[in-house]
Design a protein around this motif. Sequence first.
Motif, short mmCIF file in Angstrom:
data_model
loop_
_atom_site.label_atom_id
_atom_site.label_comp_id
_atom_site.label_asym_id
_atom_site.label_seq_id
_atom_site.Cartn_x
_atom_site.Cartn_y
_atom_site.Cartn_z
N PHE A 152 -1.74 5.09 1.69
CA PHE A 152 -1.85 3.64 1.60
C PHE A 152 -1.62 3.14 0.17
O PHE A 152 -2.01 2.01 -0.15
N ASP A 153 -0.99 3.94 -0.67
CA ASP A 153 -0.72 3.54 -2.04
C ASP A 153 0.26 2.36 -2.06
O ASP A 153 1.27 2.37 -1.34
N PRO A 154 -0.01 1.32 -2.87
CA PRO A 154 0.88 0.14 -2.87
C PRO A 154 2.27 0.43 -3.43
O PRO A 154 3.22 -0.32 -3.11
N ASP A 155 2.43 1.48 -4.23
CA ASP A 155 3.74 1.76 -4.83
C ASP A 155 4.51 2.86 -4.10
O ASP A 155 5.71 2.73 -3.89
N PHE A 156 3.83 3.93 -3.73
CA PHE A 156 4.53 5.10 -3.17
C PHE A 156 4.09 5.43 -1.74
O PHE A 156 4.65 6.34 -1.14
N GLY A 157 3.10 4.74 -1.21
CA GLY A 157 2.60 5.07 0.11
C GLY A 157 3.56 4.71 1.22
O GLY A 157 4.19 3.64 1.19
N PRO A 158 3.69 5.58 2.23
CA PRO A 158 4.61 5.29 3.34
C PRO A 158 4.11 4.20 4.28
O PRO A 158 4.91 3.59 4.99
N VAL A 159 2.79 3.95 4.33
CA VAL A 159 2.26 2.97 5.29
C VAL A 159 2.77 1.57 4.96
O VAL A 159 3.21 0.83 5.84
N ASN A 160 2.71 1.19 3.69
CA ASN A 160 3.19 -0.14 3.31
C ASN A 160 4.68 -0.31 3.59
O ASN A 160 5.14 -1.39 3.97
N HIS A 168 1.16 -4.36 -1.32
CA HIS A 168 -0.19 -4.74 -0.93
C HIS A 168 -1.18 -3.63 -1.28
O HIS A 168 -0.97 -2.47 -0.96
N SER A 169 -2.30 -3.99 -1.94
CA SER A 169 -3.33 -3.03 -2.32
C SER A 169 -4.46 -3.07 -1.30
O SER A 169 -5.14 -4.10 -1.15
N TRP A 170 -4.66 -1.97 -0.62
CA TRP A 170 -5.70 -1.88 0.40
C TRP A 170 -7.08 -1.77 -0.21
O TRP A 170 -8.07 -2.10 0.46
N THR A 171 -7.18 -1.30 -1.43
CA THR A 171 -8.49 -1.11 -2.05
C THR A 171 -8.93 -2.29 -2.89
O THR A 171 -10.02 -2.26 -3.48
N TYR A 172 -8.11 -3.34 -2.97
CA TYR A 172 -8.47 -4.50 -3.79
C TYR A 172 -9.48 -5.39 -3.05
O TYR A 172 -10.48 -5.81 -3.61
N GLY A 173 -9.20 -5.68 -1.81
CA GLY A 173 -10.11 -6.52 -1.03
C GLY A 173 -11.29 -5.72 -0.52
O GLY A 173 -11.19 -4.52 -0.27
N ARG A 174 -12.41 -6.39 -0.34
CA ARG A 174 -13.61 -5.70 0.10
C ARG A 174 -13.47 -5.14 1.51
O ARG A 174 -13.74 -3.96 1.76
N ALA A 177 -10.74 -2.45 1.93
CA ALA A 177 -11.17 -1.17 1.36
C ALA A 177 -12.15 -0.46 2.29
O ALA A 177 -12.05 0.75 2.52
N PHE A 178 -13.09 -1.22 2.84
CA PHE A 178 -14.02 -0.62 3.80
C PHE A 178 -13.26 -0.11 5.03
O PHE A 178 -13.59 0.96 5.58
N PHE A 179 -12.26 -0.86 5.47
CA PHE A 179 -11.47 -0.44 6.63
C PHE A 179 -10.72 0.86 6.33
O PHE A 179 -10.65 1.76 7.18
N LEU A 180 -10.17 0.98 5.13
CA LEU A 180 -9.46 2.19 4.76
C LEU A 180 -10.41 3.39 4.72
O LEU A 180 -10.08 4.48 5.21
#
Length: 315
Positions: A152-160, A168-174, A177-180
């Motif tokens: 889920f990396d915003p730069d190199f992750g395949p999910v995005n 998009h940063s999955w760990t930025y929002g509360r 991040a909990f969902f991840l």
Amino acid sequence: MAAHDTVAVDKRPAPSTAPAPRRRTRGAFTPWLYLAPALVVLAALLGYPIYQLGLISLYRYTQAQVSGGEPTVFRGFGNYADVFADDRFWQVLLATVVFAAACVLSTLAVGCALAVLLTRVRALPRLALMLAALGAWATPAVTGSTVWLFLFDPDFGPVNRVLGLGDHSWTYGRYSAFFLVLLEVVWCSFPFVMVTVYAGIRAVPSEVLEAAALDGASQWRIWRSVLAPMLRPILVVVTIQSVIWDFKVFTQIYVMTNGGGIAGQNLVLNVYAYQEAFASSQYGLGAAIGVVMLLILLTVTLGYLRLLRRQGEDI
């Protein structure tokens, strides 16, 4: 008979009608003898650390006391009073309860669904699924958390890239991040539920399932009305185990949110206790939080077991 002859009188006491005292069965202590080695090991590995945790929680124990610069000061329940007076503790406790409940329900749902699926597929797909699940189960928490961060990396992750989310940063929002973290916790926890429930399903007589199918019951109805009641003792075990695991999650939160997220927005009790004890050097305060966690888990577990006993379950 002569006049001087006398009749012999039996002077033996009459047999008592009182019930004889119950004798202790010869093998009453045999199970405890078999359990003794395990109980000794558990007492050494768990009892002493819990005793030390409770002892430290009663003292003012900071870095100054650890280094010997100041004497330890007995506070009694002062650390607990400080913990309960802190608004942040209650916020973290609420977040921990909600997060743990979501993890437990998701883990049970995924594990039970895949356990039923294992009974419906052929041998080769079943073997592949079992190996994949056991691989996830055997992966260390740090390694699994790092892998999920990369996915889920915003730069190199395949999910995005697949979802077209850009940077998009999955760990930025509360909540994201909990969902991840929830996804990673379920990924490494569902194999235990799947394997345990699958073993229980295989022990159910096939005639029972065939009779339910002939009566026109759907797969969901078979699970709800037939399998779930018969597997309830197994479900109790996996539920309690999941509650204990998910309530004290530490590694996934610490690694994936970099110690609790931005401004501590993703803190759970275990990480909060770690920060208070080691980041702030308030070891007594951190120990008090640990004791509170232990009491909460014991209360939830014993309350759950008591509820099942009231419902007539043989636990």
